[in-house]
Scaffold this motif. Structure first.
Motif: not given
Length: 137
Positions: A44-52, A64-73, A77-78
Motif C-alpha cells: 500500500a506504500e509508494l517508494s519515492c526519492s528525495a526532491r521527487e 494517522f501520520g501518513w498521506q496518500m500521494v501520486a507521482r507527478a511523473s 502510481k499511488t
C-alpha cells in the motif's frame, strides 16, 4: 537565553507565507515534494526519492501520520508515504460559501474570498491553516 528562545518559538509558530501559492488541483490533490528517500515496506506504500515531485490527496483517508500521494511523473502510481517525508506547497482556493468560524483560531471568510492554504500545518482531519489578507486561522 529566554529572549532567544522566545524569538525561535515565534519564528517556528509563525512561518513566513508565500504570496505565490499554486492552484488547487482537480479533485482535492495538491503539489508537494519529498524531502527524503522513502522505501516502501508494504504494497500500500509508494517508494519515492528525495526532491521527487508528488501530488497529495487532500481528501483520501489515510492512517494517522501518513498521506496518500501520486507521482507527478506518473499519476497512476499511488500509495502511502509518511507525512514527515512530505513538503507540501501552499495553494489558493476560492471560497464557495461563507464561514463565520466556530471558535477561537478559526478564519472567517465570505463567498469568493481567495484563501492561501498551507496543507499539512494542522493535524486535525478536515481542517487546514489558511491566510486571508493579514489574517490567518
Amino acid at each position: 537565553t529566554v529572549e532567544k528562545f522566545r524569538a525561535l518559538a515565534f519564528i517556528a509558530s509563525n512561518p513566513e507565507w508565500s504570496e505565490n501559492g499554486a492552484p488547487l488541483m482537480r479533485n482535492g490533490w495538491y503539489c508537494a515534494q519529498m524531502i527524503a528517500d522513502f522505501d516502501s515496506a508494504d504494497p500500500a506504500e509508494l517508494s519515492c526519492s528525495a526532491r521527487e515531485e508528488i501530488y497529495v490527496s487532500g481528501d483520501a483517508v489515510a492512517p494517522f501520520g501518513w498521506q496518500m500521494v501520486a507521482r507527478a511523473s506518473d499519476p497512476s502510481k499511488t500509495g502511502l508515504v509518511p507525512s514527515s517525508y512530505v513538503l507540501s506547497e501552499d495553494f489558493f482556493v476560492d471560497a464557495n460559501c461563507d464561514f463565520d468560524g466556530q471558535g477561537v483560531g478559526d478564519l472567517p471568510f465570505r463567498t469568493g474570498d481567495r484563501l492561501l492554504v498551507r496543507p499539512g500545518a494542522l493535524v486535525a482531519q478536515g481542517w487546514w491553516l489558511a491566510k486571508l489578507g493579514s489574517r490567518r486561522g
